[in-house]
Design a protein around this motif. Structure first.
Motif, PDB file in Angstrom:
ATOM      1  N   SER A   1       2.138  10.769   5.092  1.00  0.00           N
ATOM      2  CA  SER A   1       3.384  11.640   5.591  1.00  0.00           C
ATOM      3  C   SER A   1       4.154  12.094   4.467  1.00  0.00           C
ATOM      4  O   SER A   1       4.238  13.461   4.340  1.00  0.00           O
ATOM      5  N   ILE A   2       4.524  11.193   3.575  1.00  0.00           N
ATOM      6  CA  ILE A   2       5.354  11.987   2.332  1.00  0.00           C
ATOM      7  C   ILE A   2       4.565  11.377   1.268  1.00  0.00           C
ATOM      8  O   ILE A   2       4.453  12.035   0.109  1.00  0.00           O
ATOM      9  N   GLY A   3       4.131  10.108   1.133  1.00  0.00           N
ATOM     10  CA  GLY A   3       3.450   9.491   0.223  1.00  0.00           C
ATOM     11  C   GLY A   3       4.315   8.820  -0.933  1.00  0.00           C
ATOM     12  O   GLY A   3       3.889   8.670  -1.946  1.00  0.00           O
ATOM     13  N   ARG A   4       5.331   8.555  -0.530  1.00  0.00           N
ATOM     14  CA  ARG A   4       6.253   7.570  -1.344  1.00  0.00           C
ATOM     15  C   ARG A   4       6.273   6.242  -1.253  1.00  0.00           C
ATOM     16  O   ARG A   4       7.103   5.638  -1.371  1.00  0.00           O
ATOM     17  N   ASN A   5       4.926   5.714  -0.611  1.00  0.00           N
ATOM     18  CA  ASN A   5       4.848   4.294  -0.371  1.00  0.00           C
ATOM     19  C   ASN A   5       4.719   3.484  -1.736  1.00  0.00           C
ATOM     20  O   ASN A   5       3.888   2.729  -1.862  1.00  0.00           O
ATOM     21  N   LEU A   6       5.710   3.924  -2.689  1.00  0.00           N
ATOM     22  CA  LEU A   6       5.361   3.003  -4.113  1.00  0.00           C
ATOM     23  C   LEU A   6       5.537   1.622  -3.879  1.00  0.00           C
ATOM     24  O   LEU A   6       6.199   1.030  -3.238  1.00  0.00           O
TER      25      LEU A   6
ATOM     26  N   VAL B   1      10.211   8.878   7.934  1.00  0.00           N
ATOM     27  CA  VAL B   1      10.683   7.853   8.994  1.00  0.00           C
ATOM     28  C   VAL B   1       9.181   7.324   9.545  1.00  0.00           C
ATOM     29  O   VAL B   1       9.192   6.259   9.929  1.00  0.00           O
ATOM     30  N   ILE B   2       8.311   8.201   9.896  1.00  0.00           N
ATOM     31  CA  ILE B   2       6.851   7.906  10.493  1.00  0.00           C
ATOM     32  C   ILE B   2       6.334   6.812   9.393  1.00  0.00           C
ATOM     33  O   ILE B   2       5.731   5.776  10.002  1.00  0.00           O
ATOM     34  N   GLY B   3       5.938   7.490   8.268  1.00  0.00           N
ATOM     35  CA  GLY B   3       5.149   6.611   7.432  1.00  0.00           C
ATOM     36  C   GLY B   3       5.668   5.214   7.336  1.00  0.00           C
ATOM     37  O   GLY B   3       5.013   4.417   7.211  1.00  0.00           O
TER      38      GLY B   3
ATOM     39  N   GLY C   1      -5.617   6.061  13.974  1.00  0.00           N
ATOM     40  CA  GLY C   1      -5.330   7.271  14.290  1.00  0.00           C
ATOM     41  C   GLY C   1      -4.536   8.175  13.334  1.00  0.00           C
ATOM     42  O   GLY C   1      -3.664   7.368  12.556  1.00  0.00           O
ATOM     43  N   ILE C   2      -4.026   9.322  13.694  1.00  0.00           N
ATOM     44  CA  ILE C   2      -3.185  10.176  13.031  1.00  0.00           C
ATOM     45  C   ILE C   2      -2.035  10.501  13.613  1.00  0.00           C
ATOM     46  O   ILE C   2      -2.062  11.249  14.646  1.00  0.00           O
ATOM     47  N   VAL C   3      -0.816  10.033  13.262  1.00  0.00           N
ATOM     48  CA  VAL C   3       0.359  10.020  14.132  1.00  0.00           C
ATOM     49  C   VAL C   3       1.277  11.438  13.713  1.00  0.00           C
ATOM     50  O   VAL C   3       1.391  11.963  12.581  1.00  0.00           O
TER      51      VAL C   3
ATOM     52  N   GLY D   1     -11.127   1.248   4.828  1.00  0.00           N
ATOM     53  CA  GLY D   1     -10.650   0.296   4.086  1.00  0.00           C
ATOM     54  C   GLY D   1      -9.277  -0.217   4.117  1.00  0.00           C
ATOM     55  O   GLY D   1      -8.683  -0.976   3.377  1.00  0.00           O
ATOM     56  N   ARG D   2      -8.456   0.848   4.695  1.00  0.00           N
ATOM     57  CA  ARG D   2      -6.877   0.569   4.688  1.00  0.00           C
ATOM     58  C   ARG D   2      -6.828  -0.591   5.698  1.00  0.00           C
ATOM     59  O   ARG D   2      -7.279  -1.013   6.683  1.00  0.00           O
ATOM     60  N   CYS D   3      -5.910  -1.551   5.050  1.00  0.00           N
ATOM     61  CA  CYS D   3      -5.640  -2.781   5.411  1.00  0.00           C
ATOM     62  C   CYS D   3      -6.717  -3.890   5.832  1.00  0.00           C
ATOM     63  O   CYS D   3      -6.676  -4.705   6.662  1.00  0.00           O
TER      64      CYS D   3
HETATM   65  P1  ADP Z   1       6.338   6.958   2.745  1.00  0.00           P
HETATM   66  O1  ADP Z   1       7.088   7.358   4.083  1.00  0.00           O
HETATM   67  O2  ADP Z   1       6.928   5.893   2.284  1.00  0.00           O
HETATM   68  O3  ADP Z   1       6.420   8.112   1.812  1.00  0.00           O
HETATM   69  P2  ADP Z   1       3.621   7.409   3.412  1.00  0.00           P
HETATM   70  O4  ADP Z   1       3.609   8.734   3.849  1.00  0.00           O
HETATM   71  O5  ADP Z   1       3.193   7.245   1.865  1.00  0.00           O
HETATM   72  O6  ADP Z   1       4.949   6.812   3.171  1.00  0.00           O
HETATM   73  O7  ADP Z   1       2.873   6.352   4.213  1.00  0.00           O
HETATM   74  C1  ADP Z   1       2.736   5.155   4.105  1.00  0.00           C
HETATM   75  C2  ADP Z   1       1.104   4.943   4.728  1.00  0.00           C
HETATM   76  O8  ADP Z   1       1.179   4.855   6.034  1.00  0.00           O
HETATM   77  C3  ADP Z   1       0.135   5.787   4.141  1.00  0.00           C
HETATM   78  O9  ADP Z   1      -0.473   5.460   3.052  1.00  0.00           O
HETATM   79  C4  ADP Z   1      -0.681   5.996   5.344  1.00  0.00           C
HETATM   80  O10 ADP Z   1      -1.923   5.180   5.031  1.00  0.00           O
HETATM   81  C5  ADP Z   1       0.095   5.636   6.516  1.00  0.00           C
HETATM   82  N1  ADP Z   1       0.492   6.731   7.308  1.00  0.00           N
HETATM   83  C6  ADP Z   1       1.521   7.673   6.825  1.00  0.00           C
HETATM   84  N2  ADP Z   1       1.693   8.582   7.741  1.00  0.00           N
HETATM   85  C7  ADP Z   1       0.951   8.492   8.588  1.00  0.00           C
HETATM   86  C8  ADP Z   1       0.453   9.321   9.574  1.00  0.00           C
HETATM   87  N3  ADP Z   1       1.072  10.236  10.252  1.00  0.00           N
HETATM   88  N4  ADP Z   1      -0.595   8.890  10.424  1.00  0.00           N
HETATM   89  C9  ADP Z   1      -1.328   7.800  10.143  1.00  0.00           C
HETATM   90  N5  ADP Z   1      -1.195   7.027   9.106  1.00  0.00           N
HETATM   91  C10 ADP Z   1      -0.036   7.283   8.433  1.00  0.00           C
END
Ligand code: ADP
Length: 553
Positions: A99-104, A174-176, A250-252, A537-539
């Motif tokens: 979603s954003i990619g800040r899942n540090l 928020v979604i991520g 799925g992709i949310v 491989g996720r989770c």
């Molecule tokens: P953050 O909100 O911290 O920036 P990310 O966008 O990195 O989070 O999302 C965290 C993880 O959740 C991702 O690595 C991905 O695997 C999963 N994810 C994020 N958004 C979605 C989405 N819209 N649909 C499915 N999986 C998602």
């Protein structure tokens, strides 16, 4: 941001030739528009939190090019997401949604399988579709950050009415964050519990040649849920939402979220405790208060060293020796800080108008002071830039970035989390604390931790801060993490979330009754995603095409 050439070249996904891959990319460009498909074939750029790359983990425990994308695509609509899924199934190319990619600390924006095509949903799908101040709900797309939601509420002049709940760092989606089952610090801190309704693009192509989009809960009604989707999360029949969190099913593309009414006042408080052993009796005091909602928010009990790390200075400003920083050194420096000398600090917040708060605060004060030497911090004594106010912001739903300060502890600072769950009980905390301390001492790492009290359970959050350029230190960090995961499992504890590098190991600890859970997840995976294109491989969930072929770490 430092930029270097890719040492290993374009990370073409395994199982497809470079020329076939490049041809597939051209095809995707013609579908989505050339601007929205970017190949990752030249350089690698490391930014920081706000300017993070979307191709890899800037805090990688391994070689940076191990978990790396071959390309990034930017869908602008649900239809685009469906096109991407169709394309991935046609060419058998792994895709990885962010979603954003800040899942540090948990992998950042990196995909689990090298060469996956990252689907960056947030860049273009970032609309706030609804903020409803009658029902106190909202509906958002993947690119909506906690900051963006907060700012839009203020822009519309609704801040008096409605609050959001934010995690420690407000720049995530928020979604991520919710799909990762992250937490925040208001009474709405359990994000997953507070969501209501998902819209999901499924990972395979139906018999009719279409990629299905489904809505969960009341959104499955023929109307699409309209006015009731965010009011009731369950709908009718199996409640499927769970399988789309911490998974690859799925992709949310949309999610509903409940929002908190402005409680009409708030007051943060902090207590310090002098002795290392105080946490166990304190946690036993906390438990009934938290379950009874006298302690109203996801509160933090942070260990003493953390009062130094949040000053944002390097470790060398305090100590130059090797091995964990000695307690006496921590205390000596603490004496110069506004928080003062202590082994533990508890940060909490009371909500509501003064007379409502007063009752709860009096109980908390009396209960906490049963621990000898317990001291209440006077907020008036806290300088404006003290970390105390960061906790105050976050617990009152105002996004903040101060939590990043402790990453400076190490040069080229990076962090990775170990996050086991236990009951909110002193005896359990003692086992985990002793274990963590021993592993950190053995590996010569500073133990930086906090207990986050959810309700009946605590997340113990340990942050190993390491120098991302120091291979030897990374080895020690990995050893420490892997050792703690196994030992915690043998003691009966498991992680609530983990880094990409550790997903297989953590999933492997949830192995009751001959791995019944993973067998079920695998069955679902193969049914929902028969070609195994979505986030393999996720989770720890591997599709049939990858399973038992040496991908597990
Ligand atoms: P953050 O909100 O911290 O920036 P990310 O966008 O990195 O989070 O999302 C965290 C993880 O959740 C991702 O690595 C991905 O695997 C999963 N994810 C994020 N958004 C979605 C989405 N819209 N649909 C499915 N999986 C998602």
């Amino acid at each position: 941001a430092d930029t270097t050439p890719l040492a290993r070249g374009l990370p073409v996904p395994q199982g497809i030739s470079k020329s076939a891959f490049l041809a597939a990319i051209e095809e995707l460009r013609s579908t989505l528009g050339a601007d929205h498909v970017v190949l990752n074939d030249q350089t690698i750029t490391n930014g920081w939190y706000m300017e993070h790359p979307n191709t890899h983990d800037i805090m990688s425990l391994f070689d940076t090019e191990e978990f790396i994308a071959s390309a990034v695509v930017y869908p602008g609509s649900v239809t685009d997401v469906q096109s991407i899924v169709k394309w991935a199934n046609k060419h058998l190319i792994p895709i990885f949604p962010i979603s954003i990619g800040r899942n540090l600390g948990y992998g950042g924006s990196a995909p689990r399988v090298r060469g996956s095509v990252t689907v960056d949903l947030g860049r273009r799908m970032n609309r706030i579709l609804d903020i409803n101040v009658d029902d106190f709900t909202c509906l958002v797309e993947p690119g909506v950050t906690f900051y963006a939601l907060y700012e839009e509420i203020q822009r519309r002049g609704l801040g008096d009415k409605v609050w959001i709940d934010t995690p420690d760092l407000g720049g995530g989606s928020v979604i991520g964050n919710t799909l990762e089952r992250g937490v925040g610090y208001t009474p709405y801190g359990d994000h997953w519990m507070c969501h209501s309704g998902l819209e999901v693009v499924l990972p395979s192509v139906g018999d009719d040649g279409k990629v299905p989009v489904m809505r969960t809960g009341m959104g499955a009604l023929g109307t699409g849920g309209e006015n009731v989707w965010q009011c009731f999360p369950y709908g009718y029949g199996p409640h499927n939402d769970g399988i789309f969190s911490q998974s690859n099913f799925g992709i949310v593309t949309k999610m509903g979220m409940t929002l908190m009414p402005n409680p009409g006042g708030y007051e943060s408080y902090a207590y310090t405790f002098p002795n290392e052993s105080d946490y166990a009796p304190l946690i036993d005091i906390i438990r009934p208060l938290r379950i009874a909602n006298i302690l109203e928010n996801v509160a933090q009990l942070r260990q003493g060293l953390q009062t130094l790390t949040v000053e944002g200075r390097p470790r060398t400003a305090y100590y130059n020796g090797s091995g964990p920083i000695p307690d006496a050194v921590v205390r000596e420096h603490q004496r110069k800080t506004p928080t003062g000398e202590c082994a533990w600090v508890y940060y909490g917040m009371a909500y509501g108008p003064p007379h409502v708060r007063a009752h709860k605060l009096a109980i908390i004060d009396a209960e906490f002071k049963r621990i000898p030497g317990c001291r209440k911090i006077d907020p008036a004594s806290m300088p404006e830039d003290d970390y105390y106010w960061s906790r105050d912001h976050i617990a009152s739903g105002t996004p903040d970035l101060e939590e990043l300060r402790w990453v400076n502890w190490m040069p080229n600072g990076a962090h990775i989390c170990f996050s086991p769950v236990s009951p909110t009980r002193g005896a359990d905390a003692e086992k985990l604390y002793a274990m963590a301390k021993r592993w950190h001492t053995e590996q010569g790492l500073d133990l930086m931790m906090a207990f986050l009290v959810g309700m009946r359970e605590m997340h113990l959050i340990i942050e190993i801060v390491f120098d991302v350029t120091d291979k030897e230190m990374k080895k020690r960090a990995e050893k420490c993490l892997r050792g703690m995961i196994d030992e915690a499992a043998s003691l009966g504890y498991g992680e609530y979330r983990t880094h990409l590098a550790l997903m297989d190991q953590v999933a492997g600890t949830y192995n009751w009754n001959d791995n019944a859970l993973m067998k079920f997840n695998n069955q679902l995976k193969d049914a929902i995603d028969p070609n195994g294109i979505l986030a393999p491989g996720r989770c720890g969930i591997w599709p049939a095409r990858y399973r038992n072929r040496g991908w597990e770490l």
